[in-house]
Design an enzyme around this catalytic site. Structure first.
Site, PDB file in Angstrom:
ATOM      1  N   ASP A  71      -4.096   7.401  -0.795  1.00 35.75           N
ATOM      2  CA  ASP A  71      -4.622   6.953  -2.073  1.00 35.75           C
ATOM      3  C   ASP A  71      -5.211   5.559  -1.887  1.00 35.75           C
ATOM      4  OD1 ASP A  71      -2.082   5.484  -1.966  1.00 35.75           O
ATOM      5  OD2 ASP A  71      -2.447   5.053  -4.075  1.00 35.75           O
ATOM      6  N   GLY A 110       0.811  -1.208   0.000  1.00 31.03           N
ATOM      7  CA  GLY A 110       0.000   0.000   0.000  1.00 31.03           C
ATOM      8  C   GLY A 110       0.845   1.259   0.000  1.00 31.03           C
ATOM      9  N   THR A 111       0.462   2.221  -0.785  1.00 24.82           N
ATOM     10  CA  THR A 111       1.061   3.558  -0.826  1.00 24.82           C
ATOM     11  C   THR A 111      -0.046   4.499  -1.294  1.00 24.82           C
ATOM     12  OG1 THR A 111       1.686   3.263  -3.117  1.00 24.82           O
ATOM     13  CG2 THR A 111       3.325   2.651  -1.510  1.00 24.82           C
ATOM     14  N   THR A 112      -0.063   5.735  -1.088  1.00 24.83           N
ATOM     15  CA  THR A 112       0.818   6.654  -0.370  1.00 24.83           C
ATOM     16  C   THR A 112      -0.040   7.359   0.675  1.00 24.83           C
ATOM     17  OG1 THR A 112       2.182   6.966  -2.337  1.00 24.83           O
ATOM     18  CG2 THR A 112       2.229   8.743  -0.713  1.00 24.83           C
ATOM     19  N   LYS A 171      -6.496   2.604   3.435  1.00 26.23           N
ATOM     20  CA  LYS A 171      -5.193   2.647   4.103  1.00 26.23           C
ATOM     21  C   LYS A 171      -5.151   3.620   5.268  1.00 26.23           C
ATOM     22  CE  LYS A 171      -3.291   2.278  -0.495  1.00 26.23           C
ATOM     23  NZ  LYS A 171      -2.390   2.933  -1.451  1.00 26.23           N
TER      24      LYS A 171
END
Length: 269
Positions: free
Chosen positions: A62, A45-47, A78
């Site tokens: 995101d 997972g990002t960001t 997230k």
């Protein structure tokens, strides 16, 4: 739960209680066997971006999760509420990160039930630090987790941010912070867009715009998806508690941002 168990190993800490009673259930407690050469592809997972505002903090993430060069998930959450006055955002190996967040949520709820009061914001940051340190063995095998914690300090009456390293080191950030593969680009945007005492609405737009800039240069960061109506997750924490910005408001913020960037893709001021 018996009184002896409550006041035995760990006291008001659910993590320490679990460590004493069922340590195999803790994140990072898997046997320390090396993984296959080259590692294994798991969703990452990002960001995440976080910033202080006039009456608290704003955190946004995101929705994209990647697995190597493949998009594993387009609408992953997230950013999570840790309790009524704090939120945590995750980057890294998604499965372990989500498990870590759930453990933190139970830890804080357990503390409140045993002690009859909320744990201080610094206490929450330190508890999360210990959990990350417990995952160090997994991090050496490529299964790292790097969260960011933000919350409202009821004692000081202000919003505060905490970042971490892989060994569990905890560092307070003064104004804004970002983690994940797009952090470098998001941080550059935040440096230009953030200013002291931002109103909540301005801070939400600033967070979304920083994610927009990160997605523009980082393939691991998902930009706003108007076709699928997938918007960033955005949480605001203030003296009134934690709230998540509703989809309608985020859609309007994204629509206005995209329109403003139509003939100005770089967002020049």
């Amino acid at each position: 739960m018996s009184r002896e168990l409550v006041h035995g190993p760990g006291g008001s800490s659910f993590t320490e209680l679990l460590r004493a009673q069922a340590p195999h259930l803790l994140p990072g407690a898997a046997p320390g066997e090396p993984g296959p050469p080259g590692g294994v592809d798991l969703p990452h997972g990002t960001t995440i971006v976080a910033l202080t505002c006039a009456d608290g903090v704003v955190m946004a993430g995101d929705r994209r999760a990647t697995m190597g060069n493949v998009i594993a998930n387009r609408d992953m959450e997230k950013v999570f509420a840790a309790d009524d006055y704090s939120v945590v955002g995750i980057a890294g190996t998604a499965g372990i990160a989500v498990e870590l967040v759930r453990l933190l949520q139970v830890e804080l709820e357990h503390y409140e039930k045993i002690e009859g009061t909320l744990l201080s914001l610094e206490g929450k940051a330190n508890r999360l630090s210990a959990m990350i340190r417990g995952n160090l063995g997994n991090a050496f095998r490529g299964l790292s987790v790097l969260p960011v914690l933000a919350g409202f300090d009821l004692t000081g009456g202000t919003g505060r941010l905490f970042s971490y390293d892989l060994a569990g080191g905890c560092y307070e950030e003064s104004a804004h912070h970002s983690i994940g593969s797009g952090a470098f680009f998001a941080r550059g945007a935040l440096k230009k867009l953030w200013r002291p005492a931002l109103a909540q609405e301005e801070a939400v737009r600033t967070a979304v715009e920083a994610l927009y800039d990160a997605a523009d240069d980082d393939s691991g960061t998902g930009g706003p998806d108007l076709g699928r109506q997938i918007w960033p997750t955005c949480a605001v924490v203030s003296a009134d508690g934690t709230r998540f910005v509703d989809a309608g408001t985020l859609e309007q913020v994204v629509t206005d941002l995209v329109a403003a960037r139509r003939d100005n893709p770089g967002g020049a001021r």
